[in-house]
Structure formats: structure tokens, C-alpha cells
Enzyme design. Structure first.
Site, PDB file in Angstrom:
ATOM      1  N   ARG A   1       0.848  -1.186   0.000  1.00 44.50           N
ATOM      2  CA  ARG A   1       0.000   0.000   0.000  1.00 44.50           C
ATOM      3  C   ARG A   1       0.882   1.235   0.000  1.00 44.50           C
ATOM      4  O   ARG A   1       2.105   1.144   0.098  1.00 44.50           O
ATOM      5  CB  ARG A   1      -1.010   0.010   1.156  1.00 44.50           C
ATOM      6  CG  ARG A   1      -0.636  -0.628   2.474  1.00 44.50           C
ATOM      7  CD  ARG A   1       0.386   0.072   3.313  1.00 44.50           C
ATOM      8  NE  ARG A   1       0.104   1.474   3.434  1.00 44.50           N
ATOM      9  CZ  ARG A   1       0.990   2.407   3.633  1.00 44.50           C
ATOM     10  NH1 ARG A   1       2.284   2.087   3.739  1.00 44.50           N
ATOM     11  NH2 ARG A   1       0.681   3.665   3.746  1.00 44.50           N
TER      12      ARG A   1
ATOM     13  N   GLN B   1      -2.178   2.681   9.980  1.00 43.99           N
ATOM     14  CA  GLN B   1      -0.882   2.758   9.273  1.00 43.99           C
ATOM     15  C   GLN B   1       0.121   3.615  10.048  1.00 43.99           C
ATOM     16  O   GLN B   1       1.330   3.397   9.957  1.00 43.99           O
ATOM     17  CB  GLN B   1      -1.064   3.344   7.869  1.00 43.99           C
ATOM     18  CG  GLN B   1      -1.805   2.453   6.891  1.00 43.99           C
ATOM     19  CD  GLN B   1      -3.282   2.764   6.862  1.00 43.99           C
ATOM     20  OE1 GLN B   1      -3.847   3.186   7.878  1.00 43.99           O
ATOM     21  NE2 GLN B   1      -3.927   2.563   5.737  1.00 43.99           N
TER      22      GLN B   1
ATOM     23  N   ASP C   1      -2.334  10.658  -2.381  1.00 43.28           N
ATOM     24  CA  ASP C   1      -2.692   9.619  -3.355  1.00 43.28           C
ATOM     25  C   ASP C   1      -3.026  10.178  -4.730  1.00 43.28           C
ATOM     26  O   ASP C   1      -2.906   9.486  -5.736  1.00 43.28           O
ATOM     27  CB  ASP C   1      -3.867   8.790  -2.840  1.00 43.28           C
ATOM     28  CG  ASP C   1      -3.353   7.704  -1.924  1.00 43.28           C
ATOM     29  OD1 ASP C   1      -2.980   8.015  -0.788  1.00 43.28           O
ATOM     30  OD2 ASP C   1      -3.276   6.544  -2.376  1.00 43.28           O
TER      31      ASP C   1
ATOM     32  N   ASN D   1      -5.722  12.331   0.319  1.00 45.05           N
ATOM     33  CA  ASN D   1      -4.804  11.499   1.113  1.00 45.05           C
ATOM     34  C   ASN D   1      -5.637  10.754   2.146  1.00 45.05           C
ATOM     35  O   ASN D   1      -6.859  10.936   2.238  1.00 45.05           O
ATOM     36  CB  ASN D   1      -3.717  12.357   1.763  1.00 45.05           C
ATOM     37  CG  ASN D   1      -2.607  11.505   2.390  1.00 45.05           C
ATOM     38  OD1 ASN D   1      -2.104  10.574   1.758  1.00 45.05           O
ATOM     39  ND2 ASN D   1      -2.256  11.784   3.633  1.00 45.05           N
TER      40      ASN D   1
HETATM   41  O1  MRU Z   1      -4.629   3.194   2.246  1.00 41.99           O
HETATM   42  P1  MRU Z   1      -3.140   3.425   2.149  1.00 41.99           P
HETATM   43  O2  MRU Z   1      -2.391   2.876   3.298  1.00 41.99           O
HETATM   44  O3  MRU Z   1      -2.603   2.956   0.817  1.00 41.99           O
HETATM   45  O4  MRU Z   1      -2.996   4.998   2.175  1.00 41.99           O
HETATM   46  C1  MRU Z   1      -1.721   5.563   2.068  1.00 41.99           C
HETATM   47  C2  MRU Z   1      -1.711   7.029   2.133  1.00 41.99           C
HETATM   48  O5  MRU Z   1      -2.713   7.678   2.317  1.00 41.99           O
HETATM   49  C3  MRU Z   1      -0.387   7.681   1.874  1.00 41.99           C
HETATM   50  O6  MRU Z   1      -0.292   8.901   2.560  1.00 41.99           O
HETATM   51  C4  MRU Z   1      -0.217   7.970   0.372  1.00 41.99           C
HETATM   52  O7  MRU Z   1      -0.524   6.836  -0.393  1.00 41.99           O
HETATM   53  C5  MRU Z   1       1.159   8.421   0.052  1.00 41.99           C
HETATM   54  S1  MRU Z   1       2.385   7.183   0.323  1.00 41.99           S
HETATM   55  C6  MRU Z   1       3.887   7.898  -0.061  1.00 41.99           C
END
Ligand code: MRU
Length: 360
Positions: free
Chosen positions: A55, A211, A252, A262
């Protein structure tokens, strides 16, 4: 293989030596267990992305790049058109794994484009198209590491000794192939000789998938950075106490007007930062900027299953049976609340649309 290792040593994604499987670190098991998965089929890779075993936008992009090159290398079609049609089918399937991270679509398009280009030059040579896709996947992976380093240097130039830095979710080493995006300035600080006494990082726990607690707190503390963990609803209190001087978050997808999607909760952090007069920076590779999406309103926000809120991480379900659950994976921070967007090509400030045009 199951063993404990320091986070700094972990490699999020790689291709096996025989180029027949994709090896990813299963991030759902961290920090308790370090376990690598060997993925071979489109279904296994799709599942790993959907379940967040791999992820973070850049890591999803790198995975998708290798995945399409790998699946493309197995296609039996022997004419240009039938090969590209079959490749498109694999691409569409991988693209359906998660809807928000732009890097997923960007990387898949790059791989498909590399095959098309080769087959336009030499329509008979399917093998050359396969090789071109694999080279492109390796290039995406290599570039990602360098991008993180550049973002880190720009972010580091914004720091002062003594700063408290807040971050949300994990935009770290585990989400990329290098030092992360939002965490890159912190690793750059270490590289410039800053120590525990020079800066500290506050990690939002990041409900519902944690996370921040499981990944960011793990990797930063493992790197020797002074790290504090707090629940998402404690940010206002931290800021009111004067403990936060700067916010770095990942992203994202950035829309053409600078609105940035994000991890859910990010927009709340931005609103609080504005209230307390704290600079709020979005760290994003230029591959996260989607100029075809005019504003944040058009960004597709992923909705996730309610069990992530009601059941996951608890010994027993902690909410009433049949309760309706609201569980969007991301939210959009309006560009007005963003002090700057740090890309590998430079620090971008409002008006973003204009700045992006000169950036590309
Ligand atoms: O759902 P996730 O864990 O994939 O979400 C990740 C995020 O929101 C991060 O901040 C984003 O992908 C940037 S990672 C460099």
C-alpha cells in the site's frame, strides 16, 4: 519465511530473480511479523493491493508496473493486436484493485505505452515488447528511490532545529522504494547529522487501519528518530500546546487545482493546522499529480468494508450488529489549506494550476 527485522532493512517490493513472481512484504502483519509473499497470478496481486498488503501510492505504482510486465511476459498471443488486447484486459483488472491512488493508473499506462511503442516500431516482435515492459517496470522502481531523496532534501530545507513534525498515515519507506515522501525530510535530517535532540515526529495513529501506529511509528523509531504516537483526535491538543511546528503528509492524487486526496483524516489535520497557523505541506512525486482531474470533487474516493471499523484489531466486534458504517479510505484537502506541495521537481505553491503547468 517469518522473522523479525528492523524496519530500515525491509524491502517493500522486488521481482524474483527468475522474474516469475513479485515478492512483497505483507504490511498487514507489521510490526509484529516480517513476512514476504511470492505473488504470481493476477488475482494474487489484485488481492494484495486491495487488502493493503502492499500500500501507499508509490509502492502501489511500482507493484502495478512489475505486475503488468510479469503478466504481459506470459501472454501467448502472437499478433500485435491480439497481444495488446490481452494486455489491456490484464491492465484493466489490475486498475480495479484500488481507485484513488493515481500512481496505479500512471504506472500501468507507462507499461502499456512501452509495449505499444515497441510494437509500433516492430509489429512482429512480441518478445521485444515483453522486454520493453520489463525494463519500464525496473525504471519506475529505480526512479521512485531517487524521487524520495529529492523530496527529502526540499522538505529538509523547511525544517529548523527543535521542530516538532506531525505526519498522518504512512507515507514512509514502506509506502515507497526509498525514504518515503512525507518521511523523506526526516530521513534527510538524519543524513545531515541531525540527532534525536534536534527534531521529533508525532505520528497520527490513523484509524481505521492504523498505518501510523503500525508502520510509521515502527519505521521511524527503528531509524532512531524521536517518535511519539497519538490518536487522530489528539492533534488539536498537540497543536494547542505548541508542540507542532510543521506538518508533512503524503498524497494519493493531486487534482489540477491543487486539491489533494490522502488518507482519511488528512483534511481535518489541514483545517487544524490553518487554525493554529502551522504550515501544512503535501509531499508527492509528480506522478501523483493528475492534470486530467480538475478539482478534488472529481477524485474517486475508495469506500472500504465496515468491518475495518467494527471488527478489525478488536478481539470481539465492538459495535452493534447491523450498524451502518461510514468508511471512506481517503479525504480531499482543499488547495486553500495547503502551504505547498513538495515534488521531486521542486516546491510548488499556489496558484497550483499555473505552477503545475510550468513543472511539466
Ligand atoms: O490506504 P493506504 O495505506 O494505501 O494509504 C496511504 C496514504 O494515504 C499515503 O499517505 C499515500 O498513499 C502516500 S504514500 C507515499
Amino acid at each position: 519465511m517469518t522473522e523479525r527485522r528492523e524496519a530500515m532493512m525491509l524491502q517493500t517490493i522486488r521481482l524474483s530473480e527468475d522474474r516469475n513472481s513479485l515478492i512483497i512484504l505483507d504490511q498487514t502483519l507489521l510490526p509484529g511479523e516480517t513476512h514476504y509473499l511470492h505473488l504470481q497470478t493476477a488475482e494474487e496481486i489484485h488481492e494484495a493491493i486491495y487488502k493493503l498488503r502492499v500500500r501507499g501510492a508509490p509502492a502501489i505504482g511500482v507493484t502495478a508496473g512489475y505486475a503488468l510486465a510479469l503478466l504481459g511476459s506470459r501472454l501467448q498471443e502472437d499478433s500485435k493486436d491480439s497481444f495488446l488486447t490481452a494486455l489491456r484486459k490484464e491492465k484493466d483488472y489490475l486498475a480495479s484493485a484500488r481507485p484513488t491512488a493515481y500512481n496505479l493508473f500512471w504506472a500501468l499506462a507507462r507499461i502499456e505505452e512501452s509495449a505499444k511503442k515497441k510494437l509500433t516500431e516492430d509489429p512482429e516482435n512480441i518478445e521485444a515488447a515483453r522486454e520493453a515492459m520489463m525494463e519500464e517496470a525496473f525504471a519506475i522502481h529505480r526512479e521512485d528511490e531517487d524521487i524520495c531523496t529529492r523530496i527529502g532534501e526540499i522538505g529538509f530545507s523547511l525544517l529548523k532545529k527543535g521542530d516538532g513534525i506531525l505526519t498522518h498515515c504512512n507515507a514512509g519507506r514502506l509506502a515507497t522504494s526509498g525514504s518515503g515522501t512525507a518521511t523523506a525530510p526526516m530521513y534527510a535530517a538524519l543524513a545531515h547529522g541531525w540527532g534525536r535532540e534536534d527534531f521529533c515526529v508525532y505520528c497520527d495513529e490513523t484509524r481505521p487501519l492504523l498505518q501510523g501506529a503500525r508502520l510509521t511509528a515502527y519505521e521511524l523509531s527503528s531509524a532512531g528518530i524521536r517518535t511519539t504516537l497519538q490518536c487522530d483526535n489528539m492533534v488539536s491538543s498537540l497543536m494547542a500546546e505548541g508542540r507542532i511546528q510543521i506538518v508533512f503528509v503524503g498524497c494519493d492524487r493531486v487534482a489540477a487545482n491543487g486539491d489533494a486526496a490522502n488518507k482519511i483524516g488528512t483534511s481535518g489535520v489541514a483545517i487544524l493546522a490553518r487554525h493554529y497557523g502551522i504550515p501544512f505541506y503535501v509531499c508527492a512525486p509528480s506522478s501523483t499529480i493528475d492534470l486530467s482531474t480538475p478539482t478534488g470533487r472529481e477524485i474517486h474516493i475508495e469506500q472500504r468494508p465496515g468491518e475495518e471499523v467494527t471488527d478489525m484489531w478488536y478481539k470481539e466486534r465492538m459495535a452493534p450488529q447491523d450498524i451502518e458504517v461510514y468508511n471512506p479510505a481517503f479525504d480531499v484537502t482543499p488547495h486553500e489549506l495547503i502551504t505547498g506541495i513538495i515534488t521531486e521537481k521542486g516546491l510548488v505553491k499556489a496558484p497550483f494550476e499555473e505552477a503545475f503547468r510550468s513543472l511539466f
